[in-house]
Each structure stands twice: as C-alpha cells, then as structure tokens.
Design an enzyme around this catalytic site. Structure first.
Site, PDB file in Angstrom:
ATOM      1  N   PHE A 114       0.849  -1.178   0.000  1.00  0.00           N
ATOM      2  CA  PHE A 114       0.000   0.000   0.000  1.00  0.00           C
ATOM      3  C   PHE A 114       0.901   1.251   0.000  1.00  0.00           C
ATOM      4  CE2 PHE A 114      -2.741   3.078   2.360  1.00  0.00           C
ATOM      5  CZ  PHE A 114      -3.662   3.254   1.331  1.00  0.00           C
ATOM      6  N   ASP A 155       6.600  -3.373   8.396  1.00  0.00           N
ATOM      7  CA  ASP A 155       5.228  -2.947   8.132  1.00  0.00           C
ATOM      8  C   ASP A 155       4.372  -4.213   8.176  1.00  0.00           C
ATOM      9  OD1 ASP A 155       2.789  -2.112   7.271  1.00  0.00           O
ATOM     10  OD2 ASP A 155       3.548  -0.846   5.643  1.00  0.00           O
ATOM     11  N   HIS A 197      -0.511  -6.150   7.358  1.00  0.00           N
ATOM     12  CA  HIS A 197      -1.261  -7.306   6.831  1.00  0.00           C
ATOM     13  C   HIS A 197      -1.089  -8.533   7.724  1.00  0.00           C
ATOM     14  CE1 HIS A 197      -0.850  -5.823   2.337  1.00  0.00           C
ATOM     15  NE2 HIS A 197      -1.401  -4.923   3.140  1.00  0.00           N
ATOM     16  N   GLN A 223      -7.270  -0.430  10.287  1.00  0.00           N
ATOM     17  CA  GLN A 223      -8.198   0.152   9.323  1.00  0.00           C
ATOM     18  C   GLN A 223      -9.295  -0.883   9.029  1.00  0.00           C
ATOM     19  OE1 GLN A 223      -7.854  -1.083   5.954  1.00  0.00           O
ATOM     20  NE2 GLN A 223      -9.329   0.281   4.992  1.00  0.00           N
ATOM     21  N   LYS A 265      -8.667  -4.455   7.698  1.00  0.00           N
ATOM     22  CA  LYS A 265      -7.574  -5.274   8.228  1.00  0.00           C
ATOM     23  C   LYS A 265      -8.088  -6.393   9.139  1.00  0.00           C
ATOM     24  CE  LYS A 265      -4.696  -2.997   5.837  1.00  0.00           C
ATOM     25  NZ  LYS A 265      -4.040  -1.727   6.001  1.00  0.00           N
ATOM     26  N   ARG A 272       5.315  14.949  24.729  1.00  0.00           N
ATOM     27  CA  ARG A 272       5.358  14.762  26.189  1.00  0.00           C
ATOM     28  C   ARG A 272       6.318  13.637  26.523  1.00  0.00           C
ATOM     29  NH1 ARG A 272      -0.736  15.533  26.012  1.00  0.00           N
ATOM     30  NH2 ARG A 272      -1.002  17.653  26.793  1.00  0.00           N
ATOM     31  N   TYR A 277       1.919  20.183  30.710  1.00  0.00           N
ATOM     32  CA  TYR A 277       2.329  21.231  29.770  1.00  0.00           C
ATOM     33  C   TYR A 277       3.833  21.271  29.542  1.00  0.00           C
ATOM     34  CZ  TYR A 277      -2.487  22.762  29.710  1.00  0.00           C
ATOM     35  OH  TYR A 277      -3.853  22.808  29.538  1.00  0.00           O
ATOM     36  N   ARG A 312      -3.049  10.250  18.805  1.00  0.00           N
ATOM     37  CA  ARG A 312      -3.538   9.261  19.772  1.00  0.00           C
ATOM     38  C   ARG A 312      -4.750   8.461  19.280  1.00  0.00           C
ATOM     39  NH1 ARG A 312      -2.597  13.806  23.228  1.00  0.00           N
ATOM     40  NH2 ARG A 312      -4.825  14.267  23.151  1.00  0.00           N
TER      41      ARG A 312
HETATM   42  C1  LIG Z   1      -3.334  -0.539   5.525  1.00  0.00           C
HETATM   43  C2  LIG Z   1      -1.878  -0.382   5.338  1.00  0.00           C
HETATM   44  C3  LIG Z   1      -1.124   0.666   5.893  1.00  0.00           C
HETATM   45  C4  LIG Z   1      -1.751   1.898   6.476  1.00  0.00           C
HETATM   46  O1  LIG Z   1      -2.688   1.710   7.372  1.00  0.00           O
HETATM   47  P1  LIG Z   1      -3.852   2.793   7.683  1.00  0.00           P
HETATM   48  O2  LIG Z   1      -4.256   2.355   9.039  1.00  0.00           O
HETATM   49  O3  LIG Z   1      -4.898   2.611   6.646  1.00  0.00           O
HETATM   50  O4  LIG Z   1      -3.236   4.147   7.674  1.00  0.00           O
HETATM   51  C5  LIG Z   1       0.242   0.636   5.809  1.00  0.00           C
HETATM   52  N1  LIG Z   1       0.873  -0.347   5.158  1.00  0.00           N
HETATM   53  C6  LIG Z   1       0.194  -1.350   4.563  1.00  0.00           C
HETATM   54  C7  LIG Z   1       0.981  -2.408   3.869  1.00  0.00           C
HETATM   55  C8  LIG Z   1      -1.191  -1.383   4.616  1.00  0.00           C
HETATM   56  O5  LIG Z   1      -1.844  -2.359   4.000  1.00  0.00           O
END
Ligand SMILES: *Cc1c(COP(=O)(O)O)cnc(C)c1O
Length: 396
Positions: free
Chosen positions: A95, A166, A169, A192, A195, A224, A231, A241
């Site tokens: 992605f 990453d 998936h 997301q 997922k 922070r 603060y 967050r």
């Molecule tokens: C979904 C996805 C992201 C980003 O995730 P979001 O939560 O949609 O920002 C990053 N890397 C890969 C490979 C993804 O499939």
C-alpha cells in the site's frame, strides 16, 4: 459452456459471503463501558490495556498505539532518528503508505524488487540498493506472509540499519515461531476497516526497545515525556492518539484473532488444494519458516499458459461479476504514482513487481471466514472463467 456474468450470464453466486467486520455483544459492551467511564480519549485506561495486550500477544515489551497504520510508520521513522535525505529501502508492491511515510519525514524511499513466491521484498535486491546514505529497511509482510526476516535482519546487522516491519497485513503472523512485528527494531500494524483486526481506524507500533518506545510515544503524544508534567513538551510531537472507543473494540477483536486465524488457515488449505487442481490459478506459497500466516490477502497467480491473453485485471472483473467478493489487484507498482514525481526517490529494476501486477490478484480475508460449504462457489467461478478464456481475452 455457460456465459460469463461479466457478459450478462447468470452469476455463480448471489448470496453474500461472510460479513466483515465481525462483532457482537462483546464489542457493544466494551464501547458502552468506555462511554460510562467518561474517559473517551487517548488517556482512557482501555488504551494502555490494549497496548499491553497487543504487544504481549506479538512478543514485544512495548506497544504505542496511534490513529492509524500510516502515522505509526512516520512515528517509527522519527523515533529511529531518520533524517531528511536518508535513504529507506521499501518494496514497490505494498500500500502507498509504506513509501509515503518515508516522504513525509523528508527521507528518500528506495524501491527494490520483490521475490516471485510470496511477493515480499527480495533480500538480494536489498543488498544491491545499499549506499552510504541508507539508514533503514521497511519490509512488508505482504498479504500476511512474513518476509525473509533472517536475511533482512542479517543485512541490517552488517550495515547498521534500522528495520521497521510494516505488519499492517500480518496480525498474529509468525516467522520461525516468533511473532512478526517484534523481529525488527519496530513493528507497525494497522486497524483500518479492512484489516484482520479493526476498529474502523487505528494503528500500533510494537518494540522491545524502551528508548524507541519512549521516542515513538513522544511523537504521537505532543512531545510529552513519561512522568512529565501536562504542559511540558521537551521534543517535537503531534497528536496521533488512539481513542478509548477504538481500544475497547480492539481488545475484543484481539480476543477473536486466534479462532479467526484457525478458520482462515483451514479454509485457505481447502481452497488451495481445490484451486491447484483447476490448473488455472497458482495458490499462495507458504515458506516453511512461516509458522503462522496472517492471511489478510489470499494471493493468487494466473497460470498464464492456461489463460492466454488474460490479465489479473480481467480475472478480477470476471470473478467479481460471478458474485465472488473481495477480489482485487494492484494496477501498477506504487512508484508509478504521480506523487513520486514531486519527491526525490530511487528505484532499482523491478521486473517481478511489474509481472505481479499483470499476473497476480487476491481475494481478501473475509472469504476465508466463509462457511466451508461456501468455498466450492469460488472454485466453480474460477473454473467457469477458465472455460471462457477467449471471450474474456476479447475485452482487451
Ligand atoms: C493498511 C496499510 C497501511 C496503512 O494503514 P492505515 O491504518 O490505513 O493508515 C500501511 N501499510 C500497509 C501495507 C497497509 O496495508
């Protein structure tokens, strides 16, 4: 020979497959508990409870949740000290966020080719891409199948590079019995909508490095520091967050993951056997070092000799018309996107990535949660398409 639904014939299937996301009273109650608690935002105790549970399930000491799985990548790069102009090696089959997160911190994405079995970053190509400016590697565990972490971690060790996995998936996936996300310096997950665990949006970084965890937390929480005054902002951060609502839903989703993984893997095995017998599609590879597959995307490659003139795009259109949901493909490697015209980046030759876009597609994981007796419809749709190759090829 029956007419393809794409050309007006009757589709193989009219009933829907399994619904996604999966939820019940557990999620309903969890959201109501947050409501009643009156603490709805990122400081809800549910957020830290989720962070700890998710990190522990994935073999990591620390979890830092965030608004999504894109800003987690940005936060990981910033926590690791990646500076403008630094080179970060990424795959082109992923992605867009994997590479745009690198751009967002001012660094230079360097695209290297994938391998042809599981479609992950090819370690030999990673080695070839290393220059004095290289600082980090972002392997993607594509579709939920772990990248070759032995080779990638060895390259990183030799060249003193940061590894950010990453794992968007790959919830619950593992490499030689070690959960992905905890093998590199930092692991990034997305929650997301599509997922394998979701709260609509959301993300988390996991790490075993206390210093990286603190830095990532500072990035996501307005600079922070832990134990600091409200603060007091010693470093530059922003507000990324996660909310209490999302954490509550995600705790429930985490509890569902083991059972869902079992069902997906059972159904994937059945489907792979049946599809291999069709001779039309090549089912997904499984490296023996992958001890748990995330099965976010069930990857398929066209057997091009059985499908002359047919592209992955054709096949996806035809399959969708037959009532099989969740089929999709990438029209091109991500470096083709116009955004890269405006930012410095590098690209090595990527013939496998280009071939991937012509020959490969996937169905998303919901279909693997279908009832076992729903799966034959998928196979019948594939066979039907295989019987109508010349008609399908004519759509160009
Ligand atoms: C979904 C996805 C992201 C980003 O995730 P979001 O939560 O949609 O920002 C990053 N890397 C890969 C490979 C993804 O499939």
């Amino acid at each position: 020979m029956s007419k393809l639904a794409l050309f007006g014939g009757a589709p193989i299937r009219q009933k829907p497959f399994a619904r996604w996301p999966v939820f019940d009273d557990t999620e309903r109650r969890a959201v109501l508990d947050v409501l009643e608690s009156g603490v709805w935002g990122g400081y809800s105790p549910t957020v830290s409870q989720f962070e700890q549970a998710f990190a522990a399930r994935h073999g990591a000491r620390f979890g830092v949740s965030a608004a999504n799985g894109t800003v987690t990548l940005e936060a990981a790069l910033l926590a690791a000290g990646i500076q403008p102009g630094d080179e970060v090696i990424v795959p082109p089959i992923t992605f867009i966020a994997t590479a745009t997160a690198v751009l967002r911190v001012g660094a230079v994405p360097v695209f290297v080719d994938i391998e042809s079995a599981a479609y992950n970053m090819e370690p030999r190509r990673v080695s070839e891409a290393i220059t004095p400016a290289t600082r980090a590697i972002i392997p993607v565990h594509f579709g939920g199948h772990a990248a070759d972490m032995d080779a990638i971690l060895e390259i990183a060790r030799q060249h003193n590079l940061v590894v950010i996995e990453d794992a968007a998936h790959a919830h619950g996936a593992s490499w030689k019995n070690r959960p992905v996300g905890s093998l590199g310096d930092l692991g990034s997950f997305s929650f997301q909508q599509s997922k394998n665990m979701t709260a609509g949006e959301g993300g988390i970084l996991i790490t075993n490095d206390e210093d990286l965890a603190a830095k990532a937390r500072a990035v996501t929480n307005q600079g922070r520091r832990q134990g600091g005054a409200w603060y007091e902002h010693p470093t530059l951060g922003t507000n990324y967050r996660l909310t209490g609502w999302q954490a509550a839903v995600l705790l429930a989703q985490l509890a569902r993951l083991p059972e869902q993984m079992k069902i997906r893997s059972h159904n994937a095995a059945l489907l792979s056997n049946a599809l291999a017998r069709t001779g039309i599609l090549v089912p997904p590879a499984m490296d023996s070092r992958v001890t748990a597959h995330g099965l976010y995307l069930y990857m398929l490659r066209l057997n091009t000799s059985a499908l002359p003139g047919i592209s992955a795009e054709h096949f996806v259109k035809a399959l969708t018309a037959e009532g099989i949901p969740g089929a999709s493909m990438y029209p091109h490697p991500i470096y083709v996107n116009k955004v890269f015209e405006s930012f410095p980046h590098k690209r090595l030759a990527c013939p496998e990535a280009e071939r991937f876009c012509r020959e490969c597609f996937w169905v998303s994981h919901e279909i693997l949660l279908a009832e076992e007796n729903d799966l034959p419809d998928f196979v019948r749709a594939v066979e039907k398409i295989g019987d109508s190759v010349s008609a399908l090829a004519s759509i160009g």
